[in-house]
Write a protein that holds these residues in place. Sequence first.
Motif, mmCIF file in Angstrom:
data_model
loop_
_atom_site.group_PDB
_atom_site.id
_atom_site.type_symbol
_atom_site.label_atom_id
_atom_site.label_comp_id
_atom_site.label_asym_id
_atom_site.label_seq_id
_atom_site.Cartn_x
_atom_site.Cartn_y
_atom_site.Cartn_z
ATOM 1 N N LEU A 98 0.826 -1.213 0.000
ATOM 2 C CA LEU A 98 0.000 0.000 0.000
ATOM 3 C C LEU A 98 0.859 1.262 0.000
ATOM 4 N N PHE A 100 3.789 1.568 -1.392
ATOM 5 C CA PHE A 100 4.264 1.759 -2.766
ATOM 6 C C PHE A 100 3.129 2.192 -3.689
ATOM 7 N N TYR A 101 1.943 1.703 -3.436
ATOM 8 C CA TYR A 101 0.787 2.131 -4.234
ATOM 9 C C TYR A 101 0.568 3.647 -4.073
ATOM 10 N N ARG A 104 3.805 5.382 -5.824
ATOM 11 C CA ARG A 104 4.104 5.128 -7.235
ATOM 12 C C ARG A 104 2.883 5.105 -8.142
ATOM 13 N N SER A 105 1.683 4.893 -7.562
ATOM 14 C CA SER A 105 0.480 4.913 -8.405
ATOM 15 C C SER A 105 -0.302 6.207 -8.220
ATOM 16 N N GLN A 154 -4.536 9.962 -15.302
ATOM 17 C CA GLN A 154 -3.655 8.944 -14.722
ATOM 18 C C GLN A 154 -4.135 8.554 -13.311
ATOM 19 N N GLN A 157 -7.310 6.350 -13.305
ATOM 20 C CA GLN A 157 -7.016 4.940 -13.566
ATOM 21 C C GLN A 157 -6.361 4.282 -12.351
ATOM 22 N N ALA A 158 -5.445 5.010 -11.718
ATOM 23 C CA ALA A 158 -4.737 4.460 -10.559
ATOM 24 C C ALA A 158 -5.672 4.215 -9.382
ATOM 25 N N GLU A 160 -8.562 2.859 -9.373
ATOM 26 C CA GLU A 160 -9.477 1.715 -9.539
ATOM 27 C C GLU A 160 -9.489 0.719 -8.372
ATOM 28 N N PRO A 161 -8.331 0.223 -7.940
ATOM 29 C CA PRO A 161 -8.406 -0.751 -6.836
ATOM 30 C C PRO A 161 -8.924 -0.125 -5.532
ATOM 31 N N LEU A 162 -8.594 1.120 -5.301
ATOM 32 C CA LEU A 162 -9.070 1.802 -4.088
ATOM 33 C C LEU A 162 -10.586 1.957 -4.136
ATOM 34 N N GLY A 164 -12.618 0.017 -5.731
ATOM 35 C CA GLY A 164 -13.194 -1.308 -5.495
ATOM 36 C C GLY A 164 -13.273 -1.597 -4.007
ATOM 37 N N ARG A 165 -12.201 -1.366 -3.311
ATOM 38 C CA ARG A 165 -12.160 -1.660 -1.877
ATOM 39 C C ARG A 165 -13.141 -0.778 -1.105
ATOM 40 N N GLU A 168 -16.934 -1.403 -0.778
ATOM 41 C CA GLU A 168 -17.438 -2.478 0.091
ATOM 42 C C GLU A 168 -17.125 -2.243 1.563
ATOM 43 N N VAL A 172 -10.033 1.407 4.042
ATOM 44 C CA VAL A 172 -9.232 0.359 3.416
ATOM 45 C C VAL A 172 -8.995 -0.760 4.423
ATOM 46 N N PHE B 97 -7.812 -5.377 -0.914
ATOM 47 C CA PHE B 97 -7.260 -4.362 -1.804
ATOM 48 C C PHE B 97 -6.436 -5.022 -2.914
ATOM 49 N N PHE B 100 -8.562 -6.416 -5.659
ATOM 50 C CA PHE B 100 -9.026 -5.388 -6.600
ATOM 51 C C PHE B 100 -7.883 -4.879 -7.476
ATOM 52 N N TYR B 101 -6.698 -4.815 -6.908
ATOM 53 C CA TYR B 101 -5.530 -4.409 -7.704
ATOM 54 C C TYR B 101 -5.304 -5.402 -8.862
ATOM 55 N N ARG B 104 -8.530 -4.929 -11.307
ATOM 56 C CA ARG B 104 -8.821 -3.624 -11.901
ATOM 57 C C ARG B 104 -7.590 -2.872 -12.382
ATOM 58 N N GLN B 157 2.637 0.631 -16.257
ATOM 59 C CA GLN B 157 2.343 1.659 -15.251
ATOM 60 C C GLN B 157 1.677 1.033 -14.021
ATOM 61 N N GLU B 160 3.857 -0.628 -11.136
ATOM 62 C CA GLU B 160 4.773 0.150 -10.299
ATOM 63 C C GLU B 160 4.768 -0.242 -8.809
ATOM 64 N N PRO B 161 3.607 -0.312 -8.152
ATOM 65 C CA PRO B 161 3.675 -0.675 -6.727
ATOM 66 C C PRO B 161 4.176 -2.102 -6.499
#
Lengths: 236, 236
Positions: A98, A100-101, A104-105, A154, A157-158, A160-162, A164-165, A168, A172, B97, B100-101, B104, B157, B160-161
């Motif tokens: 997380l 690094f996410y 970097r994301s 950018q 798009q980055a 998206e996983p957040l 999703g989480r 629900e 996080v 998370f 989803f990463y 997605r 891209q 990255e994480p």
Amino acid sequence: MPRVLYDLCGIDENLRFSPYCWRVKYALAHKGLDYETRPWHFTDKPAIGFSEQGKVPVLVDGEQTVTDSYEIFRYLDRTYPDKPLLGSGEAEARARFLKFYAERSLAPGMMKTIVMDLYNALDPRDREYFRETREKAFGRALEEVHAPSRGLSQLDQALEPLRGRLGEADFVDGEAPAAADYLLFGSFMWARCVSTADLVSNADPVYAWMERMLDVHGGLGRNAMRIVDIEGAYAN
Amino acid sequence: MPRVLYDLCGIDENLRFSPYCWRVKYALAHKGLDYETRPWHFTDKPAIGFSEQGKVPVLVDGEQTVTDSYEIFRYLDRTYPDKPLLGSGEAEARARFLKFYAERSLAPGMMKTIVMDLYNALDPRDREYFRETREKAFGRALEEVHAPSRGLSQLDQALEPLRGRLGEADFVDGEAPAAADYLLFGSFMWARCVSTADLVSNADPVYAWMERMLDVHGGLGRNAMRIVDIEGAYAN
């Protein structure tokens, strides 16, 4: 002796925008620990020379000096084991992901969007330092990094996983925030303090989470000074 | 009665590429549980009618029938608590998370890159079903989804994480793989089984992790049939 956090400040001493310092302020609040902050400037290396490095956050807790936001999380969990931030084993391993996410994301898209706002929010004495170090790191002028529409796309798009989480769960880390939330939310506080850019639409689950994060720990984030609170400081 | 996993197959009964089924095969291996697989086709809904839904993985474990890869992870941790996959509390929240990463952030770039390879790897009787359901979901023809160079750049891209985490640890979950690694690696197995596309350069920490993941649990991934192992099946 009170616990002290050296905290980056901007054009106003009370404008505090470092994402890494925000992580630590949320972590200290999570643990219920009192502290004082010392406003610090990028170029004021001597003031934190005792930490044997040149960046904030620097936490001074009694005899201990701890640097690097993630290392401070580890230190806090070790020293004050109640209400874990990172946890151990797989929980801690996944918190690293997380971290690094966030860096970097999420941060790169935000940076493209807010870099000139960030520059304008700096104390004038720090601007040359910021420009030199960041232009070297990015390999181009700040004005070329500045590309809000590309940055927002950018980031979208980055996220998206957040998204999703947070579709629900309230946080996080589940029903209450912990390290994963703080590691990410530091970046959102960074953008919020220096810019008025709308990074996330208000129909997005990430937006609702941001609102909750602003309110937790007595409104820690919501009460923070923003550049728009300083008369004449916000240049657009 | 042996434990049974219904597992999607392709043009050859032994070509097994579902990312969700791969998650479960790694999870079963992690727990050291024996099982048999039953090859299944997208259109063979009656064969899994007993599960009251129409997708694999379906795990039948004694009297229990469990569907959905993540729910199967939960079931396995509950029923066989040794060697946790997801863990609990923050560890489990952060695994969500990661799920989803995978779905997605990683899968969309891979899909753009391998979609026509995937189509060609399907059993002919499943192709019409796949085309109809996916074109409806994507809102365009498979041939328009197919955009390998954009897909690879999107994936690059998104990685990255993962790159950051794997630059410091052998596995996402630390010294040994667990749920986070399996949730992600399912997608890499999906691409590997149907395509020869080089998704990740061999200088990338992600590549070294992929190699380790192929080798764990007795070479579970490495030993899997790939489309290139089937004479005349790989169309380029």
